[in-house]
Design an enzyme around this catalytic site. Structure first.
Site, PDB file in Angstrom:
ATOM      1  N   GLY A 131       7.022   5.904  -3.672  1.00 39.59           N
ATOM      2  CA  GLY A 131       6.632   4.207  -4.275  1.00 39.59           C
ATOM      3  C   GLY A 131       5.455   3.519  -3.604  1.00 39.59           C
ATOM      4  CB  CYS A 132       2.934   1.119  -5.723  1.00 37.86           C
ATOM      5  SG  CYS A 132       3.871   0.011  -5.224  1.00 37.86           S
ATOM      6  CE1 TYR A 133       2.487  -4.045  -1.444  1.00 35.20           C
ATOM      7  CE2 TYR A 133       4.967  -3.824  -2.538  1.00 35.20           C
ATOM      8  CZ  TYR A 133       3.866  -4.517  -2.210  1.00 35.20           C
ATOM      9  OH  TYR A 133       3.451  -5.942  -2.825  1.00 35.20           O
TER      10      TYR A 133
END
Lengths: 342, 342, 342, 342
Positions: B145-147
């Site tokens: 995921g990006c986070y």
């Protein structure tokens, strides 16, 4: 063997964009980087988006530092290019992103810039009739202004085909990077976010004579230009809305056909399918030009809207495109053909 | 011979970014592009920033369409990857940008996603200890995921070196593209410009267990994560502020040294010089990670701030980086190392 | 009979906001407006959003000019307020938007500001326990910093009720007007639009001791504060995410109840219904504070998110609210209770 | 005794702005609020910037609900106003923010909207010659479109004084709230931030005939209008750049004098001092109109740039201003004369 390129004025927005593009160019090796008040500083502190050059240190902008390169890009304030170019000699390709050598008419230069005219160099907008040929053999290139890039590409097909009256009305919105990196109160984020404002209204912007010169060359007659630039709340991009009264008998189909023909084969200029309109977001970071044309039959006017990235096609990309031509390289080499969106 | 790649979900933001990067990759040839509700449409109407693919038409997302490629990128809603991967067979490299195969603990998966666990694939964050090795031989990649990309890179050096207590507190600001392209009222430009707002507060965001899993793996013990994501008025970028109580005896110099060592040699991760702080603007459109670390002696906490582009390093760039490793190509091949700034 | 008010520092953002609010205040008549480098200029050129005052001319900031008013607002750089206040005499209500009189501990002042401590004035955050009473009789008001306003309102109920451990972790995003109107390169629109960046990381921001002082006063013990401010691409607004470990036995319901009780009757502070989160857009231009609280049971932390307008409730609105109290006027008189959204 | 006002369509941007202004109006009491798909919801969830009305619940838009008020504001989709107005009866002041009753020519209405013409009501732009008088006695008001407000105010003085040829060329940039609150992909924050794009190019925008009607009325002859609206990355504001060829003998001084005279005494319209240009940021949230005029002698054109807030003066503020006139109240009562800047 790699082409060795220096960049004078590497700390500003134009200089930073030239470096970004040169880093992706397969035939170029980056040589000296110079600054003025920033000489001695790490590039990483000034252009943090360019980590591969972070440890480079800016040198002062002197001809000693700039000598010994195949290409020298000048991203300097107006008035500094002539002396540098002369000192570098005829063998070096000098690509000037400033205004000094764009205008052909010395009187116009003096009227708008207030100094003696330094001369005229081949004009780095290869899409204009005759321009590409002139660039093939030159060692001096005058990179167009960002607004003239967008507006000239938007209107030259209409004037080349004799479809429009010689009175253009142009309103263009530019991202704030067009105003440079010098800290001025009206350019603060607090001032520009959420706000649009005009400047240089009533024909006061120095890009006006450059636009008029380009359109007159293709029209074969004087073209007046009412040009209103506006500052938009975005860092990059120009959206130019360009209109002129349609000549008698012009049809929507004929207009579109003339544009398709004039722009056919251009690697970076895209006439959009009917019904689709350009946005600056779609060209951000690319050398692309997106445009669309319409005939407003009620108002009797040709309307062309054109989007470019002011720093890429409008400055650094246009500069590299012309460099490629002058060096005999493929015109598109190393230039971004995709925007960074959203 | 070129690697042939298909992209399932080519009309969204992740799909568009994968295509932007694939177009610049010297060893990849772009094959089938698929969509769901957009099947049959020209890509030019959906992704106008990608003129080289403008005339491509989206096909439906079926295994027939996706078969016959060397690599298949999946940018699909959660829950669709397992069936596609199974149908494609073991010889195809499947790079899943969704969440399905990220979590190792089936119970955690079911708690957060409410469906049975599909399994776990090698995790596409090569900078984490052991990850690069696992990617070299796999034909299945779970893109983080990006986070979790930003937060894991920010905190793993501290946990790997035993410098921080196992209670991380993270507040991250993301650009709106992280929320996808589906039209929802709270994502309208009118709502987000000039405004910041949190969401998924109090541990409700599904990236929380993924972050906790990554940190626990390097810490060798359970790490709790208080994670608050916020929506920022910008299209791209994540700025993650990550803190944890410093263990006894940690010094600023020791902290910095641990980070320098843990990140040494990483092609995309840059620990900034002291006194310089990251910005999302500097990484826009690039695969770079900029980070800085500080020891707050009054509060007794390690503070790390990390900037990534959520669509590039946070999704598509991370995916291509891992693809390069799995294909035995140079890890940096074709990936942008410069941001588009300003 | 109208209260006559002068504003020292009328050309900046704080000064402009004070004037915007004073123009809408039914009991105030605007007297002298002063500036420093801008003395002699029309206000219309400096604050074009205030046409009713466009023809006013800034006077120099001298005690002669400021004398003869009932209220004097000081929006001056740090270190200038003491001398002005002394010269004005005890009968005048002096409302200082600077930091000079906020801290109680002289040693802390000197540590953070490097100069001798000028003293401590009643603190203009009426919502804090005891603050409203102290403001009723004073002729000197220290307006809180913008971050301390947001963070103190977010966390005081938790500390007052003994629900949180005395180690707060705060990450706050601020609009760029918080950084003032002085032209600095990193505050250019080109730099801030599309970008987030931290500053004063690791406990280096001067608002840290002010926050700690406020929380300690309600907690009855020392509270450490890990505070990371970030600059967001918006002109106004602060979104503060504030967390602290929950004390044993704290429940979500109990937490919410404590907040509801602590904030009951406050005219400007709104605890949102469950499930709704604050945004800075919703408070823009208003004196409102929107907040929401959650208990993260996995991480064992209280999480409070609070939105204020840094220029209104965070500066000028807070100043007028305190002025109303000190003058015996209704506390809400003339203050905007609605945001300008979208 | 207070005027009791209902708002039909209270969940949208126009409805929200009407409520924001009504809350500050000293003579109005807010009655029924209606919605369509949102009926039954708390206003606080839909318009979180209006805490004083947070607990109000939207009712369905029926004549029963709207009956019994002195004033009814209609912020409905086109085509719904006639039936509501008829049902309410002649004694109620109906203020229609939609287009239904703006055009005088039934054939034009049908050409642009495709339905039968409902009629023509007095036009709520009091600054136009004759308009104020017509509003004094009416119980029906057609609030102008946001673009026609800006463009008509910009150009009517030139046409009223016979200074411009009857072919206007207008390019206007609008904030995204002008496109409404319905979630559409091209209005997502990700799409609009950092990007400008045109729409309705070539005379396709429905505000074109409304502008032409207004200009023709003052010019006493047909005026063609080439109108290009563009979407700008900001939530609010219109910047209209309006030009027309100057008639023989027009001078800069004469032009300016005509504008000064035509706008003298207008409470909300401000002709800026020479050299100062309007910005939308300076009018945000206010009922103000800032404009500047220039004569471009090279191009032979009058250029007028005008900034308004599309939701305030362009919709809700214009509506309340006209309401004040129709009710015999002071025209400026309760209307914001200061912008929220920066």
């Amino acid at each position: 063997m790699a082409v060795r390129a220096a960049v004078a004025g590497a700390s500003g927005y134009a200089g930073g964009e030239i470096l970004r593009l040169l880093l992706a160019h397969p035939e170029v090796e980056i040589g000296a980087l110079t600054g003025n008040s920033n000489a001695g500083e790490r590039l990483g502190a000034l252009q943090p988006h360019l980590p591969p050059l972070a440890d480079r240190v800016l040198e002062p902008t002197t001809t000693d530092v700039l000598a010994g390169h195949d290409v020298v890009f000048l991203a300097l304030p107006h008035g500094h290019s002539a002396a540098v170019a002369e000192a570098l000699g005829d063998g070096v390709l000098v690509v000037d992103c400033g205004a000094d050598f764009r205008l052909r008419d010395a009187a116009q230069w003096t009227r708008w810039y207030g100094t003696p005219h330094a001369g005229t160099w081949p004009y780095g907008l290869p899409e204009l009739p005759g321009a590409r040929e002139a660039l093939r053999t030159t060692r001096r290139i005058a990179v167009p202004g960002c607004y003239p890039t967008a507006v000239s590409l938007a209107l030259f097909p209409a004037y080349a085909a004799g479809l429009a009256e010689p009175e253009a009305v142009v309103v263009a919105a530019s991202g704030t990077s067009g105003a440079g990196k010098a800290a001025k109160p009206h350019l603060l984020g607090s001032e520009v976010m959420g706000s649009m404002s005009p400047y240089g209204v009533g024909g006061a912007h120095r890009h006006t004579p450059e636009i008029a010169q380009n359109l007159a060359a293709v029209a074969g007659e004087k073209v007046t230009v009412s040009f209103t630039p506006t500052l938009a709340p975005m860092p990059r991009g120009i959206l130019a809305t360009c209109t002129a009264r349609a000549r008698e008998g012009v049809t929507a189909a004929g207009l579109r056909e003339s544009y398709a023909k004039a722009l056919a084969g251009e690697p970076f200029v895209h006439l959009l399918p009917e019904g689709q309109w350009p946005s600056t977001g779609a060209v951000a970071g690319s050398n692309n030009v997106l445009l669309q044309v319409a005939l407003d039959e009620d108002a009797g006017r040709v309307v062309v809207v054109c989007a470019v990235d002011n720093l890429t096609k409008g400055t650094a990309g246009g500069a590299l495109q012309s460099m490629n031509i002058a060096l005999g390289l493929p015109e598109e080499l190393g230039l971004p053909t995709t925007g960074v969106a959203p």
